[in-house]
Motif scaffolding. Structure first.
Motif, mmCIF file in Angstrom:
data_model
loop_
_atom_site.group_PDB
_atom_site.id
_atom_site.type_symbol
_atom_site.label_atom_id
_atom_site.label_comp_id
_atom_site.label_asym_id
_atom_site.label_seq_id
_atom_site.Cartn_x
_atom_site.Cartn_y
_atom_site.Cartn_z
ATOM 1 N N ARG A 206 0.709 -1.336 0.153
ATOM 2 C CA ARG A 206 -0.022 -0.076 -0.234
ATOM 3 C C ARG A 206 0.920 1.115 -0.189
ATOM 4 O O ARG A 206 0.645 2.269 -0.574
ATOM 5 N N TRP A 207 2.071 1.296 0.624
ATOM 6 C CA TRP A 207 2.926 2.315 0.582
ATOM 7 C C TRP A 207 3.505 2.542 -0.652
ATOM 8 O O TRP A 207 3.731 3.477 -1.269
ATOM 9 N N GLN A 208 3.872 1.417 -1.373
ATOM 10 C CA GLN A 208 4.624 1.489 -2.611
ATOM 11 C C GLN A 208 3.648 1.906 -3.679
ATOM 12 O O GLN A 208 4.161 2.652 -4.589
ATOM 13 N N LEU A 209 2.395 1.567 -3.475
ATOM 14 C CA LEU A 209 1.531 2.014 -4.728
ATOM 15 C C LEU A 209 0.689 3.264 -4.339
ATOM 16 O O LEU A 209 0.652 4.040 -5.330
ATOM 17 N N LEU A 210 0.292 3.523 -3.419
ATOM 18 C CA LEU A 210 -0.502 4.621 -2.745
ATOM 19 C C LEU A 210 0.217 5.596 -1.882
ATOM 20 O O LEU A 210 -0.671 6.726 -1.545
ATOM 21 N N LYS A 211 1.213 5.334 -1.308
ATOM 22 C CA LYS A 211 1.803 6.254 -0.286
ATOM 23 C C LYS A 211 0.578 6.019 1.120
ATOM 24 O O LYS A 211 0.218 7.255 1.334
ATOM 25 N N LEU A 212 0.229 4.962 1.243
ATOM 26 C CA LEU A 212 -0.810 4.731 2.208
ATOM 27 C C LEU A 212 -0.619 3.721 3.192
ATOM 28 O O LEU A 212 -0.123 2.672 2.833
ATOM 29 N N CYS A 213 -0.658 3.999 4.379
ATOM 30 C CA CYS A 213 -0.616 2.937 5.433
ATOM 31 C C CYS A 213 -1.626 3.122 6.672
ATOM 32 O O CYS A 213 -2.199 4.412 6.715
ATOM 33 N N THR A 214 -1.868 2.089 7.402
ATOM 34 C CA THR A 214 -2.587 2.195 8.270
ATOM 35 C C THR A 214 -1.860 1.828 9.659
ATOM 36 O O THR A 214 -1.257 0.694 9.852
ATOM 37 N N ILE A 215 -2.029 2.680 10.627
ATOM 38 C CA ILE A 215 -1.277 2.288 11.951
ATOM 39 C C ILE A 215 -1.562 1.040 12.587
ATOM 40 O O ILE A 215 -2.762 0.614 12.673
ATOM 41 N N PRO A 216 -0.723 0.217 12.992
ATOM 42 C CA PRO A 216 -1.306 -0.955 13.720
ATOM 43 C C PRO A 216 -1.127 -0.447 15.255
ATOM 44 O O PRO A 216 -0.706 0.485 15.607
ATOM 45 N N GLY A 217 -1.328 -1.326 16.213
ATOM 46 C CA GLY A 217 -1.435 -0.942 17.533
ATOM 47 C C GLY A 217 -0.056 -0.832 18.368
ATOM 48 O O GLY A 217 -0.102 -0.427 19.372
ATOM 49 N N ILE A 238 -12.485 0.978 19.620
ATOM 50 C CA ILE A 238 -11.757 -0.303 19.861
ATOM 51 C C ILE A 238 -10.691 -0.550 19.234
ATOM 52 O O ILE A 238 -9.427 -0.754 19.758
ATOM 53 N N THR A 239 -10.562 -0.178 17.970
ATOM 54 C CA THR A 239 -9.392 -0.103 17.195
ATOM 55 C C THR A 239 -8.915 1.210 16.933
ATOM 56 O O THR A 239 -8.756 1.732 16.043
ATOM 57 N N GLU A 240 -8.593 1.661 18.187
ATOM 58 C CA GLU A 240 -8.049 3.017 18.095
ATOM 59 C C GLU A 240 -6.823 3.443 17.098
ATOM 60 O O GLU A 240 -6.642 4.638 16.347
ATOM 61 N N ASP A 241 -5.921 2.401 16.655
ATOM 62 C CA ASP A 241 -4.891 2.645 15.569
ATOM 63 C C ASP A 241 -5.598 2.744 14.319
ATOM 64 O O ASP A 241 -5.081 4.026 13.549
ATOM 65 N N THR A 242 -6.527 2.182 13.918
ATOM 66 C CA THR A 242 -7.208 2.269 12.518
ATOM 67 C C THR A 242 -7.786 3.632 12.577
ATOM 68 O O THR A 242 -7.734 4.226 11.512
ATOM 69 N N GLU A 243 -8.680 4.078 13.557
ATOM 70 C CA GLU A 243 -9.460 5.044 13.609
ATOM 71 C C GLU A 243 -8.403 6.425 13.276
ATOM 72 O O GLU A 243 -9.003 7.174 12.557
ATOM 73 N N ILE A 244 -7.412 6.424 13.985
ATOM 74 C CA ILE A 244 -6.528 7.741 14.151
ATOM 75 C C ILE A 244 -5.892 7.731 12.763
ATOM 76 O O ILE A 244 -5.476 8.928 12.243
ATOM 77 N N SER A 245 -5.742 6.638 12.186
ATOM 78 C CA SER A 245 -4.972 6.654 10.864
ATOM 79 C C SER A 245 -5.908 7.544 9.843
ATOM 80 O O SER A 245 -5.205 8.333 9.373
ATOM 81 N N PHE A 246 -7.471 7.317 9.826
ATOM 82 C CA PHE A 246 -8.038 8.191 8.915
ATOM 83 C C PHE A 246 -8.114 9.670 9.234
ATOM 84 O O PHE A 246 -7.975 10.337 8.348
ATOM 85 N N ARG A 247 -8.217 9.949 10.567
ATOM 86 C CA ARG A 247 -7.865 11.354 10.959
ATOM 87 C C ARG A 247 -6.715 12.104 10.570
ATOM 88 O O ARG A 247 -6.691 13.349 10.258
ATOM 89 N N ILE A 248 -5.581 11.296 10.626
ATOM 90 C CA ILE A 248 -4.281 11.727 10.243
ATOM 91 C C ILE A 248 -4.221 11.969 8.716
ATOM 92 O O ILE A 248 -3.863 13.203 8.278
ATOM 93 N N TYR A 249 -4.817 11.180 7.959
ATOM 94 C CA TYR A 249 -4.909 11.487 6.504
ATOM 95 C C TYR A 249 -5.683 12.745 6.335
ATOM 96 O O TYR A 249 -5.481 13.393 5.354
ATOM 97 N N GLN A 250 -6.944 12.802 6.828
ATOM 98 C CA GLN A 250 -7.788 13.955 6.872
ATOM 99 C C GLN A 250 -6.987 15.218 7.189
ATOM 100 O O GLN A 250 -7.643 16.354 6.689
ATOM 101 N N LEU A 251 -5.994 15.267 7.765
ATOM 102 C CA LEU A 251 -5.340 16.693 8.234
ATOM 103 C C LEU A 251 -4.233 16.801 7.211
ATOM 104 O O LEU A 251 -3.670 18.040 6.933
#
Length: 419
Positions: A206-217, A238-251
């Motif tokens: 995902r990083w190679q293709l889209l410069k996109l990753c999701t935070i693990p815990g 509950i999966t706070e790592d995935t949730e915060i990943s989306f908000r980081i991208y939105q910034l």
């Protein structure tokens, strides 16, 4: 008429499974390309004198069995001891974690080590709440998270810091996590292969293709300024790592993948513990999907639309298609229903299975010591066993998520049982 319906359902479900398998195949190939490009470091690490001050947070709830080993490994990181503080949030534990942590602090008076022992009033409300408690006490310009069962490699912290400082657009940087107890039994061997395939290779792809990753815990670094803007972690997630990943991208930031940073963690050793852990993950991912679903149709959302599409494909399309196709196969084999395309569908299913096996083997070949006869044999049976267990736990997790939503149940800790 019914026969035609079964045919259409079977074709549609197999086509949907093919879409998800093909998506994973593309990610794995891209991840392997990333591995070939990055398996050797191409730049120099930042000199020790230029390293920033870091806060390492370790949230823990009833982790007496593993916390000493984790804290010892974090204390021994290859990083200037005066440039990083360690904050352990011993969150409403009722075991002897406090005594163990107090003894370690007593034995290391020269270290920047803070132990926060919470009670049921301010603590005990889940990992997100514990992280927010630790964050308010931290001083670092960057925050690093390790789970309580982790033993990060000595260079792990320095690699994360190096990657985020050199990439101004990186809101966070994630490393790899590996299975420490992979040789314990068949289940941990499945989990180990799953980790290499879905976490290591898929993240790299995902990083190679889209410069996109999701935070693990665990094993990630995030800018303090971003956490301040976001107001910390979402305590409803509950999966706070995935949730915060989306908000980081939105910034407007991205999340970078750093394959040179690795930590080793203990995985479930029994099916009952595995089911509880994965049900929790499923519930958390449904929460994230529903919370961010509106962005799937927003052209300005950017690359996280892929993640939303991927979540929807896995947790809705693949899951429902897998259940439908399995039911039709079972009923057809038992003579309860008839289809005219069973032969063709078997061919499509077999091709999807071969594609899955090849994808896993490619992923394993990128990790030292993982491509061998034993793991190849385990991979061959994985689709019929471990993957089917995932389908079951995904359904149970969905039902539990719906119940929690209806009855407004409060988020609490679920601690994966340690061994």
């Amino acid at each position: 008429m019914l026969q035609n319906i079964y045919d259409y359902l079977l074709l549609l479900s197999l086509f949907s499974i093919w879409i998800v398998v093909l998506m994973n195949k593309i990610l794995v190939i891209s991840g392997f390309v990333s591995y070939l490009k990055n398996y050797k470091r191409s730049d120099e690490l930042i000199p020790d004198k230029d390293l920033p001050f870091i806060s390492v947070l370790i949230p823990a709830h009833n982790e007496a069995k593993v916390i000493a080993k984790t804290l010892k490994s974090v204390l021994e990181m290859d990083y200037d001891k005066d440039k990083y503080e360690i904050i352990v949030i011993n969150d409403n534990s009722n075991d002897n974690s406090a005594e163990i942590l107090g003894k370690i602090k007593e034995d290391n008076p020269e270290r920047l080590l803070q132990i926060i022992n919470t009670d049921s009033i301010i603590g005990g409300k889940g990992k997100s709440n514990a992280l927010n408690i630790g964050f308010t006490q931290s001083k670092g310009s960057f925050i690093v998270i390790y789970d309580a069962d982790n033993t990060p490699e000595k260079q792990a912290l320095k690699e994360l810091v190096n990657a985020i400082i050199k990439d101004k657009k990186a809101g966070a940087v994630i490393g790899k996590f590996r299975c420490r107890n992979k040789n314990r039994n068949l289940l941990t061997k499945f989990i180990n292969i799953e980790g290499v395939y879905f976490q290591w290779m898929a993240q790299a792809g995902r990083w190679q293709l889209l410069k996109l990753c999701t935070i693990p815990g665990t094993n990630f670094i995030i800018r303090r300024s971003i956490l301040d803007k976001l107001g910390g972690w979402d305590t409803d997630a509950i999966t706070e790592d995935t949730e915060i990943s989306f908000r980081i991208y939105q910034l407007g930031y991205h999340i970078r993948f750093c394959p040179h940073s690795a930590t080793w963690e203990q995985e479930p050793e029994t099916l009952s513990v595995w089911f509880k852990q994965r049900k929790r993950w499923v519930k958390g991912n449904y929460y994230v999907l529903i919370k961010n679903f509106k962005y799937l149709f927003d052209r300005n959302t950017g690359p996280i639309r892929f993640d939303l599409l991927y979540f929807a494909a896995v947790y809705v399309l693949f899951l429902s298609s897998s259940i439908i196709s399995d039911m039709i196969f079972i009923l057809g084999f038992g003579g309860f229903i008839e289809t005219t395309i069973m032969g063709y569908s078997l061919l499509l299913w077999f091709m999807a299975y071969i594609l899955f096996v090849l994808s896993v083997l490619i992923a394993l070949s990128a990790e030292k010591g993982e491509i061998n006869g034993a793991n190849t044999a385990i991979t061959l049976i994985m689709y019929f066993t471990y993957c089917k267990l995932w389908s079951i736990v995904a359904v149970i997790g969905l039902v539990s998520f719906i119940n929690d939503s209806i009855f407004k149940r409060q988020i609490t800790w679920y601690k994966t049982e340690r061994f």
